[in-house]
Design an enzyme around this catalytic site. Structure first.
Site, short mmCIF file in Angstrom:
data_model
loop_
_atom_site.label_atom_id
_atom_site.label_comp_id
_atom_site.label_asym_id
_atom_site.label_seq_id
_atom_site.Cartn_x
_atom_site.Cartn_y
_atom_site.Cartn_z
N LEU A 138 0.86 -1.18 0.00
CA LEU A 138 0.00 0.00 0.00
C LEU A 138 0.90 1.23 0.00
O LEU A 138 2.00 1.21 0.56
CB LEU A 138 -0.89 0.03 1.24
CG LEU A 138 -2.04 -0.99 1.33
CD1 LEU A 138 -2.66 -0.95 2.72
CD2 LEU A 138 -3.09 -0.73 0.27
N ASP A 139 0.44 2.31 -0.61
CA ASP A 139 1.19 3.56 -0.57
C ASP A 139 1.35 4.03 0.87
O ASP A 139 0.56 3.68 1.75
CB ASP A 139 0.47 4.65 -1.37
CG ASP A 139 0.43 4.35 -2.86
OD1 ASP A 139 1.30 3.61 -3.33
OD2 ASP A 139 -0.49 4.85 -3.53
N LYS A 140 2.34 4.85 1.11
CA LYS A 140 2.62 5.35 2.45
C LYS A 140 1.38 5.99 3.08
O LYS A 140 1.06 5.75 4.25
CB LYS A 140 3.76 6.38 2.40
CG LYS A 140 4.08 7.03 3.74
CD LYS A 140 5.22 8.02 3.61
CE LYS A 140 5.52 8.70 4.95
NZ LYS A 140 6.65 9.66 4.86
N THR A 142 -1.79 5.57 2.36
CA THR A 142 -2.99 4.73 2.38
C THR A 142 -2.94 3.76 3.55
O THR A 142 -1.92 3.15 3.83
CB THR A 142 -3.12 3.95 1.06
OG1 THR A 142 -3.07 4.86 -0.04
CG2 THR A 142 -4.42 3.18 1.01
N HIS A 236 -0.56 3.73 -7.73
CA HIS A 236 -1.50 4.86 -7.69
C HIS A 236 -2.73 4.63 -8.56
O HIS A 236 -3.38 5.58 -9.01
CB HIS A 236 -0.82 6.16 -8.14
CG HIS A 236 0.33 6.57 -7.28
ND1 HIS A 236 1.16 7.64 -7.60
CD2 HIS A 236 0.82 6.07 -6.11
CE1 HIS A 236 2.10 7.77 -6.68
NE2 HIS A 236 1.91 6.82 -5.77
#
Length: 347
Positions: A138-140, A142, A236
């Protein structure tokens, strides 16, 4: 700086596939050996070989190099992560916003992988030293549900599920303006040529598909609560596909707009439900990652709590995608595995 790498030479005594030859001599998993070859760390007869199916000849000299990963400078692990479920094969967590999943040269703070190591969790090694146990990410910014593999066999099985789409996640998000309609977006995603920090729908990008569902419109502003299901896993992806519709997730300053100092300090995007098949038993499993307080308070300021509770019932949400709701596991509850040991969720 990187540590010195280890180089070894072997002589083949019979013909056969390169990956099988190396696997028999140096051990590890077939996936690890395959990555070693594909990344150019193997030579046959003095020439670099990148095809795992290369045919080795008798008396041919095979040279391989075990690269040492760079040592990254990271800070102290000063956070905890809620655990949803754990057994001998997998760990299901609710990743907080603001935590990077794995180390990288540009990352100076402690990561999720550092937390896992500090907790003494057994981790798979297929993805390399800096990504031990990480099957997907997961993105930082999120938050939400992630599965961590505790051994290489589990990692391989879960990776196959990512490929055949039998594992995935449902996300919830708040967007700055209502979608015109629920539906599916397909658009190839690649690096944005005008801004290297962003991704975009570009010619020559990788195929990407996202389905969006309208859930609830705010009565206090133009905001809308939506759900998303990914059919591919591009960087993304949700944010890029929303941007192509002229919509942006609230709190997303990269693709949307800066919220202003002191207002929203995180992106309102959360991986809410994770589904997979247990890597050993094959049992279909679903897990719910509770919305963290950092996001919950903001969401409740936009929407009526009673309506939120109804719309965010996991089974109700899954049925919007015409998907089955199978034994959803809420955060902090172990489904009763005879091998697993429950770790209570921690704040």
């Amino acid at each position: 700086m990187k540590k010195e790498s280890l180089t070894q030479r072997l002589t083949a005594h019979e013909s056969g596939r390169l990956d099988r030859f190396l696997h028999a001599h140096i051990g590890g998993s077939r996936s690890q050996v395959g990555q070693l070859i594909k990344k150019g760390f193997v030579k046959a007869g003095g020439k670099t070989v990148t095809k795992t199916g290369y045919s080795v000849s008798p008396s041919e000299v095979i040279e391989y190099t075990i690269p040492k990963e760079p040592e990254y400078l990271r800070g102290e692990v000063d956070f905890d992560v809620p655990v949803i479920f754990e057994d001998d094969d997998i760990l299901i967590i609710n990743k907080p916003s603001g935590i990077v999943v794995h180390p990288a040269p540009s990352v100076k703070e402690a990561t999720l992988v550092d937390w896992l190591r500090a907790k003494g969790v057994n981790l798979s090694t297929i993805s390399g030293e800096e990504r031990h146990g990480i099957v997907h990410r997961l993105d930082k910014e999120t938050s939400g549900a992630m599965v961590v593999a505790k051994n290489n066999r589990a990692h391989e099985m879960l990776s196959r599920q990512l490929q055949d789409k039998s594992m995935g996640r449902y996300y919830i998000a708040v967007v700055d303006y209502p979608l015109k309609a629920s539906g599916t977006i397909e658009g190839a995603i690649g690096r944005n040529p005008a801004n290297r920090l962003k991704m975009g729908i570009v010619s020559g990008g990788k195929a990407a598909k996202t389905r969006f569902e309208k859930l609830l419109q705010s009565e206090t502003g133009p905001f809308e609560l939506i759900a998303a299901k990914l059919f591919t896993g591009r960087t993304h992806q949700i944010r890029v596909h929303l941007a192509s519709l002229g919509r942006h997730i609230v709190g997303d300053s990269l693709y949307g707009f800066k919220s202003g100092k002191g207002k929203i300090d995180r992106i309102l995007l959360h991986a809410f439900v994770l589904y997979l098949k247990h890597p050993t038993t094959g049992e279909p499993m679903q897990f719910v990652a509770d919305i963290p307080e950092s996001m919950k308070k903001t969401v409740e300021s936009y929407f009526e709590k009673e309506k939120l509770d109804e719309i965010l019932d996991p089974c109700t949400l899954l049925r919007r995608f015409d998907d089955d709701c199978k034994r959803v596991r809420p955060e902090g509850r172990n489904p009763g595995s005879t091998e697993g040991q429950e770790r209570p969720a921690q704040s």
